[in-house]
Enzyme design. Sequence first.
Site, PDB file in Angstrom:
ATOM      1  N   LYS A   1       5.609  -5.070 -10.179  1.00  0.00           N
ATOM      2  CA  LYS A   1       4.773  -3.889 -10.420  1.00  0.00           C
ATOM      3  C   LYS A   1       5.433  -3.061 -11.513  1.00  0.00           C
ATOM      4  O   LYS A   1       6.645  -2.768 -11.450  1.00  0.00           O
ATOM      5  CB  LYS A   1       4.673  -3.097  -9.121  1.00  0.00           C
ATOM      6  CG  LYS A   1       3.460  -2.229  -8.994  1.00  0.00           C
ATOM      7  CD  LYS A   1       3.407  -1.664  -7.576  1.00  0.00           C
ATOM      8  CE  LYS A   1       2.280  -0.694  -7.404  1.00  0.00           C
ATOM      9  NZ  LYS A   1       2.382   0.010  -6.119  1.00  0.00           N
TER      10      LYS A   1
HETATM   11  C1  E4P Z   1      -0.559   1.548  -4.880  1.00  0.00           C
HETATM   12  O1  E4P Z   1      -0.059   0.631  -5.469  1.00  0.00           O
HETATM   13  C2  E4P Z   1       0.158   2.785  -4.588  1.00  0.00           C
HETATM   14  O2  E4P Z   1       1.353   2.424  -3.943  1.00  0.00           O
HETATM   15  C3  E4P Z   1      -0.618   3.690  -3.670  1.00  0.00           C
HETATM   16  O3  E4P Z   1      -1.946   3.243  -3.494  1.00  0.00           O
HETATM   17  C4  E4P Z   1      -0.501   5.119  -4.023  1.00  0.00           C
HETATM   18  O4  E4P Z   1      -1.248   5.874  -3.102  1.00  0.00           O
HETATM   19  P1  E4P Z   1      -1.091   7.459  -2.969  1.00  0.00           P
HETATM   20  O5  E4P Z   1      -1.711   8.081  -4.172  1.00  0.00           O
HETATM   21  O6  E4P Z   1      -1.863   7.794  -1.716  1.00  0.00           O
HETATM   22  O7  E4P Z   1       0.377   7.728  -2.870  1.00  0.00           O
END
Ligand code: E4P
Length: 219
Positions: free
Chosen positions: A83
């Site tokens: 990622k």
């Molecule tokens: C996705 O890859 C992220 O880890 C996640 O969806 C972020 O979510 P949040 O905005 O609720 O922290």
Amino acid sequence: MEIFLDSSDIKEIRQLNKSNLINGITTNPSLLASVKTDFKILLKEICKEIKGPVSAEVTASNFNDMLKEAEIFKKIAKNIVIKIPLTQDGLQACHALSKKKIKTNVTLCFSPSQALLAAKAGATYISPFVGRLDDIGENGIELISDIRKIFNNYKNLKTKILAASLRTVDHVNKVAVIGADVATIPAKIFKELYKHHLTDKGIEIFSSDWKKSGMKILP
Ligand code: E4P
């Protein structure tokens, strides 16, 4: 649409994986930091439990260090997806990894043009953040819809839309209607997906009518 769990909690992941409905996992530095375990051990356990893609996010901000961190993550398990944040260095790293056939998830996407660049850089997944756009008074669902249209316009773009930062069941319903390839959701929302008050009411009525009949299915 595939369902990924947005979680670094191995107990929660094991519990919900009993449903056989979880196709993958996304983690992020905040989620990993919240668990007081060595990140390599934790990611290895998650990758053993979930056979699908497990995203692990680099924390470096420059190209060279991103690639070095990616190397460390890759050694943890075969199903790790790297990622990477949507920056210039990030997309350069995404391009380099994709040339080596290493799967990537470009994250922190907040605009259609960012998604287009990530796709051109060869990202396996692009993660547009719905909830965080809603938080600032913009329309996160519209972003998913715009990216879907763009990717449909250009069939050579193979990047999958991984709708992220989903905070409600309605978000999940909407991104599925639009045609997101994946929705990553926290455990709380996953559990809510099963529920509808008319399902509970229907069960009550059927069960009470059946009891009155005196009949039994099981001996
Ligand atoms: C996705 O890859 C992220 O880890 C996640 O969806 C972020 O979510 P949040 O905005 O609720 O922290």
